[in-house]
Design an enzyme around this catalytic site. Structure first.
Site, PDB file in Angstrom:
ATOM      1  N   ASN A  11     -14.153   9.590 -38.230  1.00 43.50           N
ATOM      2  CA  ASN A  11     -14.033   8.248 -37.660  1.00 43.50           C
ATOM      3  C   ASN A  11     -13.724   8.431 -36.175  1.00 43.50           C
ATOM      4  OD1 ASN A  11     -13.382   5.663 -36.906  1.00 43.50           O
ATOM      5  ND2 ASN A  11     -11.459   5.573 -38.069  1.00 43.50           N
ATOM      6  N   TRP A  12     -14.769   8.266 -35.360  1.00 45.11           N
ATOM      7  CA  TRP A  12     -14.587   8.534 -33.927  1.00 45.11           C
ATOM      8  C   TRP A  12     -13.808   7.430 -33.226  1.00 45.11           C
ATOM      9  CZ3 TRP A  12     -20.271  10.270 -32.419  1.00 45.11           C
ATOM     10  CH2 TRP A  12     -20.512  11.520 -32.981  1.00 45.11           C
ATOM     11  N   LYS A  13     -13.641   6.303 -33.894  1.00 47.70           N
ATOM     12  CA  LYS A  13     -12.965   5.153 -33.264  1.00 47.70           C
ATOM     13  C   LYS A  13     -13.696   4.809 -31.953  1.00 47.70           C
ATOM     14  CE  LYS A  13      -8.889   6.498 -35.754  1.00 47.70           C
ATOM     15  NZ  LYS A  13      -7.435   6.489 -35.891  1.00 47.70           N
ATOM     16  N   HIS A  98     -10.081  -0.760 -41.941  1.00 47.78           N
ATOM     17  CA  HIS A  98      -9.242   0.279 -41.339  1.00 47.78           C
ATOM     18  C   HIS A  98      -7.939  -0.362 -40.855  1.00 47.78           C
ATOM     19  CE1 HIS A  98      -7.746   3.247 -38.519  1.00 47.78           C
ATOM     20  NE2 HIS A  98      -8.465   4.134 -39.190  1.00 47.78           N
ATOM     21  N   GLU A 100      -6.344  -0.125 -38.235  1.00 47.30           N
ATOM     22  CA  GLU A 100      -6.398  -0.648 -36.857  1.00 47.30           C
ATOM     23  C   GLU A 100      -7.086  -2.011 -36.822  1.00 47.30           C
ATOM     24  OE1 GLU A 100      -8.109   2.893 -35.155  1.00 47.30           O
ATOM     25  OE2 GLU A 100      -6.244   3.945 -35.612  1.00 47.30           O
ATOM     26  N   GLU A 170      -4.969   5.619 -46.324  1.00 51.32           N
ATOM     27  CA  GLU A 170      -4.505   6.069 -45.010  1.00 51.32           C
ATOM     28  C   GLU A 170      -3.138   5.462 -44.712  1.00 51.32           C
ATOM     29  OE1 GLU A 170      -8.013   7.326 -42.337  1.00 51.32           O
ATOM     30  OE2 GLU A 170      -7.736   5.182 -42.105  1.00 51.32           O
ATOM     31  N   GLY A 176      -2.970   9.284 -36.500  1.00 51.23           N
ATOM     32  CA  GLY A 176      -2.877   9.610 -35.076  1.00 51.23           C
ATOM     33  C   GLY A 176      -1.494  10.074 -34.642  1.00 51.23           C
ATOM     34  N   SER A 216      -3.959  12.171 -39.872  1.00 51.22           N
ATOM     35  CA  SER A 216      -3.628  13.490 -39.326  1.00 51.22           C
ATOM     36  C   SER A 216      -4.150  14.653 -40.161  1.00 51.22           C
ATOM     37  CB  SER A 216      -2.118  13.613 -39.090  1.00 51.22           C
ATOM     38  OG  SER A 216      -1.691  12.631 -38.143  1.00 51.22           O
ATOM     39  N   GLY A 237      -9.825  11.128 -38.094  1.00 54.38           N
ATOM     40  CA  GLY A 237      -9.943  10.552 -36.759  1.00 54.38           C
ATOM     41  C   GLY A 237      -9.996  11.630 -35.693  1.00 54.38           C
ATOM     42  N   GLY A 238      -8.844  11.904 -35.095  1.00 58.56           N
ATOM     43  CA  GLY A 238      -8.766  12.813 -33.951  1.00 58.56           C
ATOM     44  C   GLY A 238      -9.471  14.141 -34.154  1.00 58.56           C
TER      45      GLY A 238
HETATM   46  P1  PGA Z   1      -6.299  10.534 -37.523  1.00 63.54           P
HETATM   47  O1  PGA Z   1      -7.004   9.131 -37.878  1.00 63.54           O
HETATM   48  O2  PGA Z   1      -7.046  11.598 -38.288  1.00 63.54           O
HETATM   49  O3  PGA Z   1      -6.478  10.678 -36.035  1.00 63.54           O
HETATM   50  O4  PGA Z   1      -4.880  10.435 -37.949  1.00 63.54           O
HETATM   51  C1  PGA Z   1      -7.458   8.854 -39.178  1.00 63.54           C
HETATM   52  C2  PGA Z   1      -8.070   7.479 -39.241  1.00 63.54           C
HETATM   53  O5  PGA Z   1      -7.535   6.568 -38.599  1.00 63.54           O
HETATM   54  O6  PGA Z   1      -9.096   7.267 -39.911  1.00 63.54           O
END
Ligand code: PGA
Length: 256
Positions: A11-13, A98, A100, A170, A176, A216, A237-238
């Site tokens: 998930n590149w956001k 998600h 966010e 999640e 993050g 994470s 994500g990251g």
């Molecule tokens: P993260 O994000 O791996 O950077 O913690 C995961 C996500 O929000 O899908």
């Protein structure tokens, strides 16, 4: 018990221009080579979906996904993107709900449910996200909240539709932050989610549905997380932003 094929999605956001996405895919395909040990999805921003899809033509086990969609099929919704638009660009999956989106854009379980139904209607596979905040966890409310998010987000879906759905657990406090849930913490919640799926859709659906862990995930913890009995992959994500690191993570997670 069904043998569930693991699914690992990046998930590149709001990261990577189309130009950067092209460079990523070229490097990622070199890193991942002919590996096909799990399903892999790159969830890119809308503006890079077409580029990523084109570049992935030679890699059948890697597909492109979106990070959001609008629940309506078309109309006066300035700035929004429909399921059919994503499908037409070559998307296989779309992330819905998600944390966010829930936190910054006011998405409720009812909206997430409509988005999941819209995605399915266009032939897209929704990755439906659930997870608790730290306040909820500390107050002992994780099980109740996650069960109600699952029930609300997947309300009214048929068993046939559920065959296309991926659930992602999640925990918000792990996203993050560098602080992943422990494998035991994650497994406990995945067990509750699978039990809720059993109540809602029956044992067959519960057994077959893939439930990803997200928060994470890194190359160094992917194996212990993905090795848990009810964890069927990861939403990353990251650590999905670097082609070599993400390929290493995928190999570790898929082998677990
Ligand atoms: P993260 O994000 O791996 O950077 O913690 C995961 C996500 O929000 O899908």
């Amino acid at each position: 018990m069904a043998k569930r094929t693991k699914i690992i999605a990046g998930n590149w956001k709001m990261n990577k221009t189309a130009t950067e996405a092209k460079a990523f895919v070229e490097a990622f395909l070199t890193e991942i080579g002919s590996f096909a040990g799990c399903e892999m999805v790159l969830c890119a921003p809308f503006t890079a979906l077409e580029t990523v899809h084109r570049r992935l033509a030679s890699a059948p086990s890697v597909t492109v996904g979106a990070q959001n969609l609008h629940q309506e099929a078309s109309g006066a919704f300035t700035g929004e993107v429909s399921a059919a638009m994503l499908q037409d660009l070559g998307c296989s999956h779309v992330i819905v709900g998600h944390s966010e989106r829930r936190q910054y854009f006011g998405e409720t379980d009812a909206i997430v449910n409509k988005k999941a139904i819209a995605a399915l209607g266009a032939g897209l596979k929704p990755i439906v996200c659930v997870g608790e905040t730290l306040e909820v966890r500390d107050a002992g409310g994780t099980e109740k909240l996650v069960r109600s998010q699952v029930a609300g987000s997947l309300a009214g879906l048929t068993q046939e539709q559920m065959a296309q759905v991926v659930v992602a657990y999640e925990p918000v406090w792990a996203i993050g932050t560098g602080r992943n849930a422990t494998p035991a913490q994650a497994q406990e919640v995945h067990g509750w989610i699978r039990d809720e799926l059993k109540k809602l859709f029956g044992a067959g659906v519960a057994d077959a549905t893939r439930i990803q862990y997200g928060g994470s995930v890194k190359a160094s913890n992917a194996a212990e997380l993905c090795g848990q009995p009810d964890i069927d992959g990861a939403l990353v994500g990251g650590a999905s932003l670097d082609p070599k690191g993400f390929a290493d993570l995928i190999r570790a997670g898929a082998a677990a």
